[in-house]
Scaffold this motif. Structure first.
Motif, PDB file in Angstrom:
ATOM      1  N   GLN A  70      98.323  32.818 -28.192  1.00 50.60           N
ATOM      2  CA  GLN A  70      97.852  32.874 -26.662  1.00 50.60           C
ATOM      3  C   GLN A  70      98.952  31.929 -25.720  1.00 50.60           C
ATOM      4  OE1 GLN A  70      94.385  34.251 -25.151  1.00 50.60           O
ATOM      5  NE2 GLN A  70      93.693  32.128 -24.531  1.00 50.60           N
ATOM      6  N   ILE A  71      99.216  32.750 -24.743  1.00 55.87           N
ATOM      7  CA  ILE A  71      99.908  31.869 -23.652  1.00 55.87           C
ATOM      8  C   ILE A  71      99.139  31.256 -22.581  1.00 55.87           C
ATOM      9  CG2 ILE A  71     101.722  31.866 -21.977  1.00 55.87           C
ATOM     10  CD1 ILE A  71     103.098  33.748 -23.713  1.00 55.87           C
ATOM     11  N   ASP A  72      99.283  30.124 -22.157  1.00 59.78           N
ATOM     12  CA  ASP A  72      98.161  29.436 -21.155  1.00 59.78           C
ATOM     13  C   ASP A  72      99.322  28.897 -20.326  1.00 59.78           C
ATOM     14  OD1 ASP A  72      95.297  29.732 -21.307  1.00 59.78           O
ATOM     15  OD2 ASP A  72      95.625  28.918 -23.450  1.00 59.78           O
ATOM     16  N   TYR A  97     113.721  33.238 -23.269  1.00 59.26           N
ATOM     17  CA  TYR A  97     113.124  33.713 -21.976  1.00 59.26           C
ATOM     18  C   TYR A  97     112.787  32.533 -21.074  1.00 59.26           C
ATOM     19  CZ  TYR A  97     112.330  38.193 -24.329  1.00 59.26           C
ATOM     20  OH  TYR A  97     112.284  39.607 -25.095  1.00 59.26           O
ATOM     21  N   ALA A  98     113.226  32.727 -19.786  1.00 59.06           N
ATOM     22  CA  ALA A  98     112.790  31.802 -18.752  1.00 59.06           C
ATOM     23  C   ALA A  98     112.070  32.291 -17.770  1.00 59.06           C
ATOM     24  CB  ALA A  98     114.066  30.953 -18.168  1.00 59.06           C
ATOM     25  N   ILE A  99     110.770  32.156 -17.814  1.00 60.38           N
ATOM     26  CA  ILE A  99     109.770  32.761 -16.945  1.00 60.38           C
ATOM     27  C   ILE A  99     109.197  32.036 -16.258  1.00 60.38           C
ATOM     28  CG2 ILE A  99     107.882  34.376 -17.041  1.00 60.38           C
ATOM     29  CD1 ILE A  99     108.696  35.510 -19.688  1.00 60.38           C
ATOM     30  N   GLN A 100     108.991  32.229 -14.887  1.00 65.44           N
ATOM     31  CA  GLN A 100     108.142  31.490 -13.956  1.00 65.44           C
ATOM     32  C   GLN A 100     107.071  32.292 -13.485  1.00 65.44           C
ATOM     33  OE1 GLN A 100     109.609  30.203  -9.926  1.00 65.44           O
ATOM     34  NE2 GLN A 100     108.111  28.537 -10.080  1.00 65.44           N
ATOM     35  N   VAL A 101     105.839  32.121 -13.584  1.00 60.29           N
ATOM     36  CA  VAL A 101     104.602  32.664 -13.263  1.00 60.29           C
ATOM     37  C   VAL A 101     104.330  32.432 -11.775  1.00 60.29           C
ATOM     38  CG1 VAL A 101     103.754  32.960 -15.499  1.00 60.29           C
ATOM     39  CG2 VAL A 101     103.191  30.934 -14.119  1.00 60.29           C
ATOM     40  N   LYS A 102     105.490  32.692 -10.883  1.00 60.27           N
ATOM     41  CA  LYS A 102     105.357  32.397  -9.353  1.00 60.27           C
ATOM     42  C   LYS A 102     104.351  33.385  -8.993  1.00 60.27           C
ATOM     43  CE  LYS A 102     107.453  30.765  -5.651  1.00 60.27           C
ATOM     44  NZ  LYS A 102     107.148  29.421  -5.259  1.00 60.27           N
ATOM     45  N   ASP A 103     103.385  32.581  -8.151  1.00 62.44           N
ATOM     46  CA  ASP A 103     102.309  33.164  -7.248  1.00 62.44           C
ATOM     47  C   ASP A 103     101.626  34.199  -8.102  1.00 62.44           C
ATOM     48  OD1 ASP A 103     103.000  31.618  -5.003  1.00 62.44           O
ATOM     49  OD2 ASP A 103     104.545  33.237  -4.232  1.00 62.44           O
ATOM     50  N   GLN A 104     101.122  33.783  -9.183  1.00 57.63           N
ATOM     51  CA  GLN A 104     100.361  34.528 -10.102  1.00 57.63           C
ATOM     52  C   GLN A 104      99.124  33.774 -10.670  1.00 57.63           C
ATOM     53  OE1 GLN A 104     103.525  37.062 -12.259  1.00 57.63           O
ATOM     54  NE2 GLN A 104     101.652  38.228 -12.061  1.00 57.63           N
ATOM     55  N   ILE A 105      98.048  34.626 -10.643  1.00 58.65           N
ATOM     56  CA  ILE A 105      96.988  34.141 -11.599  1.00 58.65           C
ATOM     57  C   ILE A 105      96.338  35.198 -12.330  1.00 58.65           C
ATOM     58  CG2 ILE A 105      96.110  32.282  -9.973  1.00 58.65           C
ATOM     59  CD1 ILE A 105      94.072  34.505  -8.922  1.00 58.65           C
ATOM     60  N   GLY A 106      95.457  35.116 -13.367  1.00 58.80           N
ATOM     61  CA  GLY A 106      94.886  36.160 -13.832  1.00 58.80           C
ATOM     62  C   GLY A 106      95.077  36.177 -15.376  1.00 58.80           C
ATOM     63  N   SER A 107      94.830  37.573 -15.932  1.00 66.01           N
ATOM     64  CA  SER A 107      94.800  37.927 -17.304  1.00 66.01           C
ATOM     65  C   SER A 107      95.806  39.065 -17.649  1.00 66.01           C
ATOM     66  CB  SER A 107      93.303  38.492 -17.621  1.00 66.01           C
ATOM     67  OG  SER A 107      92.190  37.363 -17.289  1.00 66.01           O
ATOM     68  N   TYR A 108      96.576  38.750 -18.554  1.00 65.04           N
ATOM     69  CA  TYR A 108      97.703  39.810 -19.007  1.00 65.04           C
ATOM     70  C   TYR A 108      97.842  39.537 -20.570  1.00 65.04           C
ATOM     71  CZ  TYR A 108      98.355  38.827 -14.000  1.00 65.04           C
ATOM     72  OH  TYR A 108      98.171  38.618 -12.697  1.00 65.04           O
ATOM     73  N   PHE A 130      87.341  33.294 -23.272  1.00 63.81           N
ATOM     74  CA  PHE A 130      87.363  34.015 -24.571  1.00 63.81           C
ATOM     75  C   PHE A 130      88.561  35.311 -24.244  1.00 63.81           C
ATOM     76  CE2 PHE A 130      83.075  32.838 -25.418  1.00 63.81           C
ATOM     77  CZ  PHE A 130      83.431  31.983 -26.388  1.00 63.81           C
ATOM     78  N   THR A 131      89.513  35.558 -25.233  1.00 65.52           N
ATOM     79  CA  THR A 131      90.396  36.686 -24.764  1.00 65.52           C
ATOM     80  C   THR A 131      89.888  37.581 -25.989  1.00 65.52           C
ATOM     81  OG1 THR A 131      92.272  35.139 -24.244  1.00 65.52           O
ATOM     82  CG2 THR A 131      92.920  37.487 -25.216  1.00 65.52           C
ATOM     83  N   ILE A 132      89.881  38.855 -25.494  1.00 66.74           N
ATOM     84  CA  ILE A 132      89.776  40.034 -26.295  1.00 66.74           C
ATOM     85  C   ILE A 132      90.842  41.127 -26.078  1.00 66.74           C
ATOM     86  CG2 ILE A 132      88.128  42.282 -26.902  1.00 66.74           C
ATOM     87  CD1 ILE A 132      85.878  40.316 -26.493  1.00 66.74           C
ATOM     88  N   LEU A 133      91.415  41.236 -27.178  1.00 68.69           N
ATOM     89  CA  LEU A 133      92.637  42.051 -27.189  1.00 68.69           C
ATOM     90  C   LEU A 133      92.087  43.175 -28.189  1.00 68.69           C
ATOM     91  CD1 LEU A 133      95.590  39.614 -28.041  1.00 68.69           C
ATOM     92  CD2 LEU A 133      94.828  40.558 -25.816  1.00 68.69           C
ATOM     93  N   ALA A 134      91.890  44.318 -27.572  1.00 70.45           N
ATOM     94  CA  ALA A 134      91.314  45.632 -28.196  1.00 70.45           C
ATOM     95  C   ALA A 134      91.998  46.810 -27.931  1.00 70.45           C
ATOM     96  CB  ALA A 134      89.672  45.982 -27.725  1.00 70.45           C
ATOM     97  N   ILE A 180      89.367  40.771 -21.076  1.00 72.17           N
ATOM     98  CA  ILE A 180      89.553  42.010 -22.145  1.00 72.17           C
ATOM     99  C   ILE A 180      90.985  42.867 -21.786  1.00 72.17           C
ATOM    100  CG2 ILE A 180      88.350  43.918 -23.253  1.00 72.17           C
ATOM    101  CD1 ILE A 180      86.221  42.040 -21.101  1.00 72.17           C
ATOM    102  N   SER A 181      91.782  43.046 -22.703  1.00 74.65           N
ATOM    103  CA  SER A 181      93.006  43.926 -22.365  1.00 74.65           C
ATOM    104  C   SER A 181      92.899  44.993 -23.575  1.00 74.65           C
ATOM    105  CB  SER A 181      94.286  43.136 -22.664  1.00 74.65           C
ATOM    106  OG  SER A 181      94.113  42.124 -21.726  1.00 74.65           O
TER     107      SER A 181
END
Length: 544
Positions: free
Chosen positions: A60-62, A114-125, A162-166, A217-218
């Motif tokens: 998981q990525i946080d 990979y060099a990723i900035q989570v600029k101006d984002q929140i949430g579940s992906y 909790f994360t659910i990958l279904a 849930i994703s």
């Protein structure tokens, strides 16, 4: 003397400014991933899986809003590999998107950072492998982007997260599935459903009575929509793909391919164990799997029939979709309310209609958008565009409206668009199956659903006040879905079906969001560590 004092003061100010800039730089998180094959038994049958650091699903990525993720991916497979990041917007930086139109694959034995900035984002992906049919073997995982400490969140901190990958799963290996598609056949019906890589009652989520928990849930499956529910418990929806929602309560939720939802669940029932249920939606044969919601100190296992969910009924799903609304007073990634952006007051500068179809081309099953079935070129589109390599693609190779004919053809389809435009996109579905569409690099407003053919008169039914902003939307059978989208992110962006058979066989395109400006304020140049392949091999990158 006075000039020396002035110079001294100026130098102090410059040093102070530099130190402040360094101090204010957003934090970095460093991850090293080793991608390998490994044996997995998700449906009780041994399969060759694709693991990340030995895990299935992957780690998981946080991250917190605006943080930088430096993810070094080593490919120990016998085949090229790429990872993409469903929902991450990569502001000014489509170089990090991880799809074949933007990146060269990581060759066996090589790595890519990979060099990723989570600029101006929140949430579940979630992230997933984007090449071939690797997604049918694993290498996917959850992404949680947390709000910054001083940004208000519209619900109290939950007792757990909790994360659910279904999603659906096949017992056939990814190579055999790919051969089926390459030979012009469709995939068979899935063999089962998984929750976090396991089948029936394969996971247990432990809760304390009286406390509230967040479930993200994703739907990471390949071919089917799913329905999610928890025996005896309500689901309070709080977030959809980075948007805080009105906190409506549901007994179950439809989650279409590629979509992500966050719900709050209060453990307000007697102390025992309860079924967490996922089942297929809109399929004549219903697949079901379960996990366990375990109350602390429970000595009573799950019991009774597994709670039934909706099956073929479309009307209830459409009704539910229309109740998912933006929380106008809640903050998003910034402190200002989400509703301070009045998308409904902006007149679109352009309307694009994208119609899916399932033609046979050269005697083989293909899928198309506006009559064009996408074929990947030998060089990533983004590299060809940056280095001005001719003959890889041309802008306008796909029409902006369906042509109405039946003569579908193969093409590397790229649609042109201008930076800062505000566009209306209509997804038109004349087929009998639910479609799920995703746009990389963006969040868009789902302003309307409707049956039949979209016309200009359909706009009177749009929600121009509080529809949700998200990155993946469904289109119901013989229906349309309309979205509004601000083109505020320069780059080469993939628009695709989240049904992986359809995506693989051509139901995708790229949108080139263009500006003549060469400023880094608009778009970053090619990274120094970019892998170069095809006709871009041997080109020189600039330091970045």
């Amino acid at each position: 003397m006075r000039s020396c004092s002035l110079l001294h003061s100026t130098l102090l100010l410059l040093v102070a400014f530099f130190l402040a800039a360094v101090h204010c730089e957003d934090p970095y998180r460093y991850l090293t991933w080793k991608v390998t094959y490994g044996d997995i038994y998700p449906l009780g049958v041994k399969q060759e899986g694709i693991l990340i650091n030995g895990q299935f699903p992957g780690p998981q990525i946080d991250a917190v809003t605006n943080e930088n993720l430096i993810i070094n991916v080593y490919n120990y497979l016998r085949e090229p590999f790429l990872i993409s990041w469903n929902g991450l917007q990569h502001r000014r930086n489509s170089w990090q998107d991880g799809v074949s139109g933007t990146n060269c694959p990581i060759p066996p034995g090589r790595n890519l950072t990979y060099a990723i900035q989570v600029k101006d984002q929140i949430g579940s992906y979630f992230y997933f492998p984007s090449l071939a049919m690797h997604k049918a073997a694993g290498a996917f995982g959850g992404i949680r982007i947390w709000s910054r400490p001083l940004i208000p969140v519209p619900f109290p901190p939950p007792a757990g997260d909790f994360t659910i990958l279904a999603g659906d799963w096949f017992k056939l290996g990814h190579r055999r599935l790919r051969r089926l598609l390459d030979n012009g056949h469709s995939l068979p019906f899935p063999d089962g459903l998984l929750i976090n890589g396991r089948g029936w009652n394969g996971n247990t989520f432990t809760v304390d009575q009286g406390k509230t928990y967040r479930f993200r849930i994703s739907n990471v499956g390949l071919t089917t929509s799913i329905n999610f529910r928890i025996q005896g418990h309500n689901l309070k929806l709080v977030e959809v793909e980075g948007s805080h929602t009105l906190q409506n309560t549901y007994s179950s939720l439809d989650i279409h391919l590629g979509q992500s939802y966050s719900v709050l669940v209060t453990a307000d029932q007697p102390v025992k164990d309860y079924y967490i249920v996922v089942s297929t939606r809109f399929t004549t044969r219903i697949l079901t799997t379960t996990s366990v919601l375990h109350y602390s100190y429970s000595r009573t296992g799950v019991s009774g029939p597994v709670p039934a969910g909706p099956t073929l009924d479309v009307t209830s799903s459409v009704f539910q979709a229309r109740t998912i609304r933006w929380n106008l007073t809640a903050s998003g990634p910034r402190p200002n309310p989400q509703g301070s952006y009045h998308y409904g007051l902006i007149n679109p500068s352009r309307t694009i209609m994208l119609a899916n179809s399932a033609p046979y081309i050269n005697g083989k099953q293909r899928y198309a958008v506006n009559g064009v079935s996408y074929v990947a070129p030998d060089t990533p589109l983004k590299l060809a565009d940056y280095f001005n390599i001719q003959g890889v693609f041309y802008v306008g190779s796909i029409p902006t409206y369906p042509n109405g004919g039946n003569n579908a053809y193969l093409q590397t389809s790229v649609m042109g668009a201008n930076f800062h435009d505000f566009v209306e996109i209509v997804f038109q579905n004349w087929e009998n199956s639910v479609q799920s569409w995703h746009i990389d690099g963006y969040s868009f407003f789902v302003v309307g659903f409707g049956s039949g053919q979209w016309t200009a008169d359909s706009r009177v039914h749009y929600n121009l006040r509080d529809t949700v902003a998200r990155c993946t939307t469904q289109v119901y059978p013989k229906s349309w879905t309309a979205i509004y989208m601000a083109l505020d992110n320069v780059g080469m962006w993939n628009i695709r079906s989240e049904n992986w058979e359809r995506q693989y066989l051509g139901q995708q395109l790229y949108m080139r969001v263009y500006t003549p400006s060469k400023s880094w304020r608009d778009e970053y140049p090619v990274p120094k560590n970019a892998l170069l392949c095809g006709r871009a091999s041997g080109r020189r990158t600039r330091p970045f």
